[in-house]
Design a protein around this motif. Structure first.
Motif, PDB file in Angstrom:
ATOM      1  N   ARG A  40       0.970  -1.299  -0.161  1.00  0.00           N
ATOM      2  CA  ARG A  40       0.097   0.155   0.049  1.00  0.00           C
ATOM      3  C   ARG A  40       1.047   1.331   0.047  1.00  0.00           C
ATOM      4  O   ARG A  40       0.533   2.531   0.520  1.00  0.00           O
ATOM      5  N   ASP A  43      -0.762   4.120  -2.156  1.00  0.00           N
ATOM      6  CA  ASP A  43      -1.843   4.550  -1.710  1.00  0.00           C
ATOM      7  C   ASP A  43      -1.710   5.952  -1.032  1.00  0.00           C
ATOM      8  O   ASP A  43      -1.033   5.958   0.041  1.00  0.00           O
ATOM      9  N   SER A  46      -2.546   6.137   2.767  1.00  0.00           N
ATOM     10  CA  SER A  46      -1.586   5.405   3.503  1.00  0.00           C
ATOM     11  C   SER A  46      -0.329   6.335   3.817  1.00  0.00           C
ATOM     12  O   SER A  46       0.228   6.282   4.955  1.00  0.00           O
TER      13      SER A  46
END
Length: 160
Positions: A40, A43, A46
């Motif tokens: 992640r 992202d 994140s």
């Protein structure tokens, strides 16, 4: 007495050309992108949670990357073998240059604003996130500006 057979000679090993290494590089790039995506690291939420100290998972990813890179550089230095560029890694620290501090702050600010760094921006493109094209364009412009405006550099100097 039977005639002797000539000894088989090993052909001299030839160095791989960059075209032959291209598939190896692409395979490593695909694996790198896969693991960044699974962690992640591509992202935006994140990355923002990491910078706001709400999630600590990406810190573990970064520390793992630092550990693997440190081990690789240690082994490369210890072996004394040249890298793919043909130069032997000496591991000497860089001389102090205050402009690196400015560059580090710019890099960090860009990372926080874009929510991505150079490696993850290319992975985001692979994931189909079109906003990453702006980040990659910004990286290219930053490299161009460095080459053009840093005092004492010429067109022949390497950036990376």
């Amino acid at each position: 007495m039977a005639p002797r057979k000539p000894a088989l000679r090993k052909s001299p090993s030839r160095k791989k050309t960059s075209g032959e290494n291209l598939y190896v590089y692409l395979a490593f790039a695909a694996l790198f992108g896969y693991f960044l995506s699974k962690a992640r690291a591509t992202d935006y939420d994140s990355i923002m949670a990491m910078f706001l100290c709400q999630e600590f998972q990406l810190y573990g990813v970064i520390l793992t990357a630092i550990a693997v890179t440190s081990l690789g550089l240690f082994l490369l230095r210890r072996s004394g073998r040249p890298s793919l560029s043909g130069r032997v890694f000496d591991g000497q620290p860089l001389a102090w240059d205050p402009t690196r501090l400015v560059g580090a702050f710019l890099f960090g600010a860009g990372w926080a604003l874009a929510g991505t760094c150079p490696g993850t921006s290319l992975t985001q493109i692979g994931e189909g996130k079109q906003v990453a094209f702006a980040t990659v364009l910004g990286i290219g412009l930053g490299v161009w500006a460095y080459k053009k405006y840093k005092p004492g550099t010429s067109a022949k100097d390497q950036v990376c």
